[in-house]
Design an enzyme around this catalytic site. Structure first.
Site, PDB file in Angstrom:
ATOM      1  N   GLU A 110      11.548 -37.375   1.401  1.00 49.51           N
ATOM      2  CA  GLU A 110      10.797 -37.102   2.627  1.00 49.51           C
ATOM      3  C   GLU A 110      11.465 -37.859   3.768  1.00 49.51           C
ATOM      4  OE1 GLU A 110       6.747 -38.251   1.943  1.00 49.51           O
ATOM      5  OE2 GLU A 110       6.532 -36.898   0.227  1.00 49.51           O
ATOM      6  N   TYR A 167       2.734 -46.100  -7.150  1.00 47.15           N
ATOM      7  CA  TYR A 167       3.678 -45.094  -7.667  1.00 47.15           C
ATOM      8  C   TYR A 167       3.134 -44.411  -8.914  1.00 47.15           C
ATOM      9  CZ  TYR A 167       5.332 -48.377 -11.268  1.00 47.15           C
ATOM     10  OH  TYR A 167       5.412 -49.232 -12.336  1.00 47.15           O
ATOM     11  N   GLU A 217      19.596 -38.152 -15.184  1.00 46.50           N
ATOM     12  CA  GLU A 217      20.421 -37.140 -15.856  1.00 46.50           C
ATOM     13  C   GLU A 217      21.184 -36.314 -14.816  1.00 46.50           C
ATOM     14  OE1 GLU A 217      17.537 -35.116 -18.312  1.00 46.50           O
ATOM     15  OE2 GLU A 217      17.168 -36.933 -19.485  1.00 46.50           O
ATOM     16  N   GLY A 218      20.461 -35.951 -13.759  1.00 44.65           N
ATOM     17  CA  GLY A 218      21.049 -35.093 -12.726  1.00 44.65           C
ATOM     18  C   GLY A 218      22.298 -35.692 -12.108  1.00 44.65           C
ATOM     19  N   GLU A 235      21.096 -37.788  -4.674  1.00 47.70           N
ATOM     20  CA  GLU A 235      20.697 -38.236  -6.025  1.00 47.70           C
ATOM     21  C   GLU A 235      20.964 -39.734  -6.217  1.00 47.70           C
ATOM     22  OE1 GLU A 235      20.986 -35.659  -9.339  1.00 47.70           O
ATOM     23  OE2 GLU A 235      21.117 -33.867  -8.085  1.00 47.70           O
ATOM     24  N   THR A 237      22.042 -43.071  -3.404  1.00 48.84           N
ATOM     25  CA  THR A 237      23.270 -43.468  -2.696  1.00 48.84           C
ATOM     26  C   THR A 237      24.097 -44.411  -3.584  1.00 48.84           C
ATOM     27  OG1 THR A 237      22.251 -45.434  -1.746  1.00 48.84           O
ATOM     28  CG2 THR A 237      22.048 -43.394  -0.454  1.00 48.84           C
TER      29      THR A 237
END
Ligand SMILES: Cc1cc2nc3c(=O)[nH]c(=O)nc-3n(C[C@H](O)[C@H](O)[C@H](O)COP(=O)(O)OP(=O)(O)OC[C@H]3O[C@@H](n4cnc5c(N)ncnc54)[C@H](O)[C@@H]3O)c2cc1C
Length: 392
Positions: free
Chosen positions: A137, A188, A251-252, A373, A375
């Site tokens: 966001e 969270y 994972e990404g 994904e 920095t």
């Protein structure tokens, strides 16, 4: 480094199984024959033709790990990384579209979806529907869990309000995984993942960013105004969204590493062809040892990056810990990519600085690998944490 007692899946990381070779060759040929002629125009227009995206579905690369029962290829995570590398060596925008679909959206559904969700959404995602993954966001990027998007439980449905920013594939996507906080008091632990279809009431795709690189990949804002989401569209459990977000991104980022080695390889291939043609001082510039050493150095860094990415992907497939290896692979490969693509521009001389030649685009495309994904600083934080609290 990690030592493991598991059976090795291959004798060398770069030795590919027959199936892996088949995917690699098919996608390599497709990228060169079908994508390369479109790259310049797509970059100029900041748009990817829908027919090209449709051909990704036809090729079976939008549901790489999706089991065959839902129309996918039933292949491995490693195969997804190979495919992202092959696409990205021609065009990083195609690489990231396929990467987000597979390593984030399909991956999250495969891991956290219930049978009904998998059956419905994975079938769509493997067949003809692009997916997007919406965590960031305006006020929450690296601090992802500070997200302001809210979800309210209304009994038989949820109502979501807020805005998302930077959402890859949003312009084309039909399904979105959206993270919102359903219980502010829990911090969270209130974060919940929702499966949102493009035509849900109160959901809009907003402004598209005009970017430096990966211009043909859409990056848009999402607006949720009293967006009504069916009860059954919570992915995983309410309050478990933080775990889904963090574990999916762990994972990404191996996929982003694969994108970066693809981009670096593409630029280096162009540079190698060019130096073998271009003559100065009466000889090809590839004859100069100064140039040869620069290329040798770049190829070595690329190989190191590739081994790190392949190792992280194979560790994931082997169900071994890979958190640190994935963070290192993304950090290293994105840095190597920025350096190698810059060298490619350098070796093209003045020509490299123009849009007549392909290498300036590779350089522009490389930069995002150090940003999305997580920095580079966030990767360093992960690496440091695992070293200081765990092991070297
Ligand atoms: C092209 C593109 C596509 C994207 N696609 C998606 C997507 O599909 N889905 C999605 O959810 N998001 C997406 N993002 C968002 C991306 O993940 C964020 O941009 C990224 O996480 C960084 O957040 P930020 O931009 O708010 O930067 P910030 O978090 O504001 O960081 C700014 C700088 O401060 C540094 N910094 C911040 N905190 C620390 C710290 N604690 N220690 C040291 N340094 C720190 C950062 O390293 C960075 O250099 C995309 C972004 C881009 C550019």
């Amino acid at each position: 480094m990690t030592t493991t007692t598991a059976e090795p899946t291959a004798t060398a990381l770069t030795l590919l199984s027959e199936e892996e070779q088949m995917f690699q060759q098919t996608v390599r040929d497709f990228a060169v024959e079908k994508i390369r002629p479109l790259v310049h125009q797509m970059d100029h227009d900041a748009k990817m033709p829908r027919e090209l995206i449709d051909s990704f579905f036809d090729l079976g690369i939008m549901g790489i790990e999706v089991p065959e029962q839902w129309g996918g290829a039933g292949a491995s995570f490693f195969t997804a990384a190979l495919i992202v590398e092959e696409l990205s060596h021609v065009d990083a925008s195609c690489g990231v579209l396929v990467d987000v679909q597979n390593t984030l959206v399909n991956n999250a559904l495969l891991r956290w979806g219930n049978e009904d969700q998998k059956s419905k959404y994975l079938s769509m995602l493997a067949k003809d529907t692009v997916g997007a993954y919406a965590l960031s966001e305006a006020g929450s990027g690296s601090d992802a869990f500070a997200l302001a998007c809210r979800a309210e439980d209304k009994g038989d449905h949820w109502v979501l309000n807020g805005q998302k920013l930077w959402i890859t594939n949003a312009f084309e996507a039909g399904v979105f995984i959206v993270f919102a906080n359903a219980n502010l008091d829990a911090g969270y632990k209130g974060i919940t993942a929702f499966l949102i279809e493009r035509d849900f009431p109160g959901f809009t795709v907003g402004k598209k960013e005009d970017k430096l690189g990966i211009r043909a990949s859409s990056t848009c804002e999402l607006i949720l105004e009293d967006c009504r989401v069916p009860k059954e569209n919570v992915l995983g459990e309410p309050g478990k969204g933080y775990k889904i977000a963090i574990e999916t991104l762990n994972e990404g980022r191996i996929g982003i590493g694969a994108q970066m080695i693809g981009v670096a390889r593409g630029a280096l291939e162009h540079a190698i062809s060019y130096v073998k043609e271009r003559k100065q001082f009466g000889t090809r510039i590839s004859e100069f040892q100064g140039v040869q050493f620069q290329i040798a150095d770049a190829a070595t860094e690329l190989e190191a990056a590739r081994l790190m990415v392949y190792n992280a992907a194979r560790l994931k497939d082997a169900k071994q810990p890979f958190l640190r290896e994935a963070a290192m692979a993304k950090l290293f490969s994105s840095n190597a990519c920025e350096k190698i693509t810059s060298l490619a521009v350098q070796l093209f001389g003045g020509n490299g600085y123009t849009k007549e030649y392909p290498v300036e685009k590779y350089w522009r495309d490389s930069k995002v690998g150090q940003i999305y994904e997580g920095t580079s600083n966030m990767q360093l934080a992960t690496i440091a944490k695992t070293i200081l609290t765990d092991r070297l």
